[in-house]
Design a protein around this motif. Sequence first.
Motif, short mmCIF file in Angstrom:
data_model
loop_
_atom_site.label_atom_id
_atom_site.label_comp_id
_atom_site.label_asym_id
_atom_site.label_seq_id
_atom_site.Cartn_x
_atom_site.Cartn_y
_atom_site.Cartn_z
N ILE A 169 23.13 -36.66 20.36
CA ILE A 169 24.46 -37.11 20.77
C ILE A 169 25.37 -35.89 20.87
O ILE A 169 25.47 -35.10 19.94
CB ILE A 169 25.06 -38.11 19.76
N LYS A 170 26.01 -35.73 22.03
CA LYS A 170 26.96 -34.63 22.22
C LYS A 170 28.35 -35.22 22.40
O LYS A 170 28.54 -36.14 23.19
CB LYS A 170 26.59 -33.81 23.46
N ARG A 171 29.30 -34.68 21.68
CA ARG A 171 30.68 -35.15 21.76
C ARG A 171 31.54 -34.08 22.44
O ARG A 171 31.46 -32.91 22.10
CB ARG A 171 31.22 -35.46 20.37
N ILE A 172 32.34 -34.50 23.40
CA ILE A 172 33.23 -33.59 24.12
C ILE A 172 34.66 -33.86 23.68
O ILE A 172 35.12 -35.00 23.70
CB ILE A 172 33.09 -33.78 25.65
N LYS A 173 35.33 -32.79 23.27
CA LYS A 173 36.71 -32.85 22.79
C LYS A 173 36.86 -33.91 21.68
O LYS A 173 37.69 -34.81 21.79
CB LYS A 173 37.67 -33.12 23.94
N PRO A 174 36.07 -33.76 20.61
CA PRO A 174 36.21 -34.72 19.50
C PRO A 174 37.52 -34.50 18.77
O PRO A 174 37.97 -33.37 18.60
CB PRO A 174 35.02 -34.40 18.60
N GLY A 175 38.13 -35.59 18.38
CA GLY A 175 39.35 -35.55 17.59
C GLY A 175 39.15 -36.35 16.33
O GLY A 175 38.05 -36.78 16.01
N THR A 176 40.22 -36.59 15.61
CA THR A 176 40.14 -37.36 14.39
C THR A 176 39.78 -38.81 14.67
O THR A 176 38.96 -39.41 13.98
CB THR A 176 41.51 -37.31 13.66
N ARG A 177 40.36 -39.37 15.71
CA ARG A 177 40.19 -40.79 16.03
C ARG A 177 39.05 -41.05 17.01
O ARG A 177 38.38 -42.07 16.94
CB ARG A 177 41.49 -41.34 16.59
N MET A 178 38.86 -40.14 17.97
CA MET A 178 37.87 -40.40 19.01
C MET A 178 37.52 -39.10 19.73
O MET A 178 38.22 -38.10 19.62
CB MET A 178 38.41 -41.40 20.03
N SER A 179 36.42 -39.16 20.48
CA SER A 179 36.05 -38.08 21.39
C SER A 179 36.50 -38.49 22.79
O SER A 179 36.57 -39.68 23.10
CB SER A 179 34.53 -37.89 21.38
N GLN A 180 36.77 -37.52 23.64
CA GLN A 180 37.13 -37.84 25.02
C GLN A 180 35.91 -38.25 25.83
O GLN A 180 36.03 -38.98 26.81
CB GLN A 180 37.84 -36.66 25.68
N ALA A 181 34.73 -37.79 25.41
CA ALA A 181 33.48 -38.20 26.06
C ALA A 181 32.35 -38.07 25.05
O ALA A 181 32.40 -37.22 24.16
CB ALA A 181 33.20 -37.34 27.28
N VAL A 182 31.34 -38.91 25.21
CA VAL A 182 30.13 -38.85 24.40
C VAL A 182 28.94 -38.95 25.36
O VAL A 182 28.93 -39.80 26.25
CB VAL A 182 30.08 -39.99 23.36
N ILE A 183 27.97 -38.07 25.15
CA ILE A 183 26.76 -38.07 25.97
C ILE A 183 25.59 -38.48 25.08
O ILE A 183 25.39 -37.93 23.99
CB ILE A 183 26.49 -36.67 26.56
N HIS A 184 24.81 -39.45 25.57
CA HIS A 184 23.64 -39.91 24.84
C HIS A 184 22.61 -40.45 25.84
O HIS A 184 22.96 -41.24 26.73
CB HIS A 184 24.02 -41.01 23.85
N ASN A 185 21.38 -40.00 25.71
CA ASN A 185 20.29 -40.47 26.57
C ASN A 185 20.62 -40.40 28.06
O ASN A 185 20.33 -41.33 28.82
CB ASN A 185 19.88 -41.90 26.20
#
Length: 116
Positions: free
Chosen positions: A4-20
């Motif tokens: 799982i790769k998270r783009i621009k993760p913050g405290t509440r959420m990531s701006q994008a998540v890449i999976h599979n």
Amino acid sequence: MSDIKRIKPGTRMSQAVIHNGIVYLAGQVGTPGADIQTQARTALESVDALLAEAGTDKTRLLQATVWLADMKDFAAANEVWDAWVAPGNPPTRACGEAKLATPDYLYEVIIVAALP
């Protein structure tokens, strides 16, 4: 969790998540207080930037969910969408009315896309 790769993760959420091989974008909004077309345009510019950062683009969209603060803006928002979406590559899409985070927001879009 290494897949799982998270783009621009913050405290509440990531701006994008890449999976599979799939990119899931957080809801993107436009410039608060601007008119519906400006908000749609700037939200979709954010989508383009996040997709590029993830390594894909709008030709690989799978699904879009559009939220409007008022359905009276449906036609105007669709003008922007239709000019933006990649010809021949429209995703599945739903559009509905919702009370957004603040009254300054008129448009929000949530995108799911495939990696190449």
